[in-house]
Design a protein around this motif. Structure first.
Motif, PDB file in Angstrom:
ATOM      1  N   UNK A  31      -3.252   3.805 -14.382  1.00 14.17           N
ATOM      2  CA  UNK A  31      -4.602   4.919 -14.129  1.00 14.17           C
ATOM      3  C   UNK A  31      -3.794   4.544 -12.447  1.00 14.17           C
ATOM      4  N   UNK A  61       0.931  -1.502   0.540  1.00 14.55           N
ATOM      5  CA  UNK A  61      -0.008  -0.352  -0.035  1.00 14.55           C
ATOM      6  C   UNK A  61       1.357   1.205   0.208  1.00 14.55           C
ATOM      7  N   UNK A  85      -2.837   7.431 -11.309  1.00 13.97           N
ATOM      8  CA  UNK A  85      -3.634   8.311 -11.393  1.00 13.97           C
ATOM      9  C   UNK A  85      -4.301   8.449 -10.288  1.00 13.97           C
ATOM     10  N   UNK A  98      -6.880  10.913  -5.992  1.00 11.46           N
ATOM     11  CA  UNK A  98      -7.453  10.139  -4.794  1.00 11.46           C
ATOM     12  C   UNK A  98      -8.417   9.601  -5.910  1.00 11.46           C
ATOM     13  N   UNK A  99      -8.714  10.031  -7.230  1.00  9.13           N
ATOM     14  CA  UNK A  99      -9.777   9.561  -7.651  1.00  9.13           C
ATOM     15  C   UNK A  99      -9.630   8.714  -8.783  1.00  9.13           C
ATOM     16  N   UNK A 100     -10.702   7.483  -8.947  1.00 11.60           N
ATOM     17  CA  UNK A 100     -10.190   6.705 -10.077  1.00 11.60           C
ATOM     18  C   UNK A 100     -10.156   7.138 -11.385  1.00 11.60           C
ATOM     19  N   UNK A 101      -9.215   6.839 -12.142  1.00  9.14           N
ATOM     20  CA  UNK A 101      -8.893   7.287 -13.401  1.00  9.14           C
ATOM     21  C   UNK A 101     -10.682   7.021 -14.640  1.00  9.14           C
ATOM     22  N   UNK A 102     -10.146   6.997 -15.201  1.00 10.62           N
ATOM     23  CA  UNK A 102     -11.739   7.051 -17.227  1.00 10.62           C
ATOM     24  C   UNK A 102     -10.662   6.068 -18.365  1.00 10.62           C
ATOM     25  N   UNK A 103     -10.824   5.660 -18.929  1.00 12.92           N
ATOM     26  CA  UNK A 103     -10.167   4.648 -19.841  1.00 12.92           C
ATOM     27  C   UNK A 103      -9.027   5.464 -20.633  1.00 12.92           C
ATOM     28  N   UNK A 104      -9.893   6.645 -20.964  1.00 15.11           N
ATOM     29  CA  UNK A 104      -9.927   8.099 -22.123  1.00 15.11           C
ATOM     30  C   UNK A 104      -9.095   9.065 -21.679  1.00 15.11           C
TER      31      UNK A 104
END
Lengths: 320, 287
Positions: free
Chosen positions: A301, A40, A304, A309-315
């Motif tokens: 990802x 972690x 990122x 702190x945010x989940x990324x998106x594929x694009x």
């Protein structure tokens, strides 16, 4: 009981290869233990960055074009866009994303990759010897290697002659690897065992021993064209073979699991295994690589997520 | 039922999540109890979803989006209607859940189920009609056909109201999915026991896995991860907490999520409008 086979090298000298039997149950127990570690925070970040440095970014498709290979090389140099890098630059815990270790392509694309990667330290790896089946005459396979090397390949990924190996003709397998090694000149040689076709761990261990004795700089699990490809247990067998070979001869051989490693979590499991079996010395791109294509985006990802702190998106990331 | 020794034994349910058409436990291994109304007797244990369950649900909803939105509107309509049928079939189970956990009367419980069935049927009917009602052919100068059609916005996160309202919940889910969106639903703690029969309705309605995903857990712990997830295209916030709403709006900025507040509780066209975006096409015409 340990299996011992006697072969001859190209100088006519006798080579004795010992291959111990593998206890599959205990192998799986130990392999499972590497997947239960909790990595972690900063340790995870360090592992993710290290994984990127160890990737052989790969495209080995019939549909590969010059454009696609150029795009892949661009991705190898700049895994994320400069816009995204600028966005992340001011955030704590972020450091610039490193370049990958190498780009792995077919021989016909080596020149394209070499041109696209000029001025960088990224290596160009080329599969050769009639990848992935290897079922053409040796003369043609050797020419395939020479063509790739003369086009500028720094590393050659060859496939062993599985037909000969499974028929018990280990001398042929050994001879062919030696000849390919000679054809490689200064290029590093990675020997693909295609473990998915070898059926037992005992055979994987034996094939590893033969490849290392015959001159491999790296041993590699799979072409990525056969399922199962790289797994933790099969990689563990090969790592143990490398370690035993090192203890016996003092020669350091690298390891490359390839195929099926698609996410960061799996990749970190591999790093944990290498660290615990081989020690930190093997945790460098010179001695450990991942053959992968989609893995890089998943690692990006995760980075990122750790940074923003945010989940990324594929694009957020290019697909090739 | 009589046990082996002639004793009556009761087994408390463990209600699992519904993600990707499957019923996984939370990856965190955590749970929380739901009590029978006005008592300290445990009615069921529910999974307490973690941020990783949210992540998994969103990834799966994203994967399911292309297949679901490209299905024929007629087929989406059939599936929504099937949900109404299955809800009717599970009426007794829904009623029992409401009576036991919320203290509803039989009449109230049956009313709530009726509302839900009405909502499913309403949106089943609209699935192949809303584009005609909302879309338009636009008058433009020049030799072009110009028309505007609504399309699914993408993955929609739904943060449920603190005050459980089954009719509203089903209205939201049906409105979101009838136009081709996929949904990740975080149920409020109050009434979360409905997850069990509701997920079974979805699982037996020919609904492709991942189109609707149901999570039970703590709103305070999870809303931020839904609001900040870059794969979520729209977020519907039915909860009343002003702090949560403010944070959702702030986090939505990063990927221009559409934030939907105060959507009508009753079935209506506005609920569909809130979860579509418009595409306008210019098509040249000759003489």
């Amino acid at each position: 009981m340990q299996r011992i086979i006697s072969l001859q090298n190209h100088n006519g000298e006798k080579v004795s290869i010992a291959s111990p039997p593998i206890d599959a149950v205990m192998l799986h127990e130990r392999a499972d233990s590497f997947t239960k570690r909790s990595v972690k925070k900063q340790s995870k970040m360090d592992a993710l960055y290290k994984c990127i440095e160890m990737i052989d970014l790969t495209t080995l498709e019939g549909a590969d074009t010059v454009g696609k290979v150029k795009q892949l090389c661009s991705k190898a140099r700049f895994p994320i866009t400069t816009e995204l890098a600028d966005e992340l630059a001011g955030l704590p815990n972020y450091k610039p994303i490193p370049q990958v270790a190498a780009v792995c392509v077919y021989p016909s694309m080596v020149q394209t990759a070499k041109d696209a990667l000029r001025g960088t330290t990224i290596k160009v790896a080329s599969v050769a010897t009639a990848f992935p089946a290897g079922q053409i005459p040796l003369k043609t396979r050797l020419q395939d290697v020479k063509d790739a090397v003369s086009a500028g390949a720094d590393e050659i990924d060859m496939v062993i002659n599985r037909g000969a190996f499974l028929a018990g003709d280990y001398q042929t397998v050994f001879d062919e690897i030696e000849q390919v090694k000679a054809a490689c000149d200064k290029a590093h040689l990675k020997v693909i065992l295609e473990t998915g076709e070898l059926s037992t761990y005992d055979k994987v261990r034996l094939a590893s021993e033969i490849a290392m004795e015959a001159g491999a700089d790296f041993i590699k699990t799979s072409t990525g064209k056969v399922s199962p490809a790289a797994t933790i247990p099969v990689t563990l067998v090969m790592l143990q073979a490398i370690l035993d070979f090192y203890d016996r001869t003092g020669k350091i051989i690298g390891m490359k699991p390839a195929g099926g490693i698609r996410n960061a979590k799996q990749a970190i499991h591999y790093l944990v295994m290498v660290n615990e079996v081989m020690g930190p010395r093997w945790l460098t791109p010179d001695l450990f690589r991942f053959g992968a294509s989609s893995l890089l985006n998943d690692i990006l990802k995760q980075i990122y997520k750790q940074v923003t702190g945010r989940y990324a998106y594929d694009k957020s990331f290019s697909l090739d | 039922m009589a046990g082996l020794n002639g004793m009556n034994t009761t087994v408390a349910k463990t209600i699992k999540l519904y993600i990707g058409g499957a019923f996984p436990r939370t990856e965190s291994g955590r749970s929380f109890p739901v009590y029978a109304h006005d008592s300290k007797k445990v009615y069921a244990h529910l999974c307490r979803a973690s941020r990783k369950d949210v992540r998994n649900a969103v990834s799966i909803a994203k994967s399911a989006l292309a297949g679901w939105s490209s299905r024929s509107a007629y087929n989406r309509s059939q599936i929504l209607y099937r949900m109404a049928e299955m809800t009717e079939g599970k009426r007794a189970e829904f009623v029992e859940t409401f009576v036991q956990t919320l203290g509803y009367s039989q009449e109230q419980s049956n009313g709530a189920v009726d509302q839900a069935i009405d909502a499913f049927v309403y949106y089943a009917g609209f699935a192949d009609k809303y584009q005609q009602v909302i879309g338009s052919v636009n008058p433009v100068t020049g030799p072009h056909h110009n028309f505007t059609t609504p399309e699914a916005v993408g993955v929609v996160a739904l943060l449920c109201s603190d005050e459980f309202d089954f009719g509203q919940l089903v209205t939201r889910i049906a409105a979101i999915t009838c136009s081709g969106n996929t949904a990740v639903v975080l149920l409020s703690e109050n009434g979360a026991a409905v997850l069990a029969p509701l997920a079974e309705v979805f699982a037996t309605s020919d609904l492709p896995g991942g189109v609707i995903n149901l999570l039970s857990g703590f709103m305070d712990e999870l809303y931020l991860h839904m609001a900040s997830h870059m794969e979520v295209d729209s977020i519907c916030c039915d909860c009343n907490d002003t702090k949560i709403i403010a944070t959702v709006k702030e986090e939505a900025v990063h990927n221009l999520k559409r934030v939907v507040l105060n959507s009508p509780k009753e079935p209506g066209l506005q609920n569909i409008l809130n979860f579509v975006e418009f595409k306008t096409v210019w098509h040249p015409v000759g003489d």
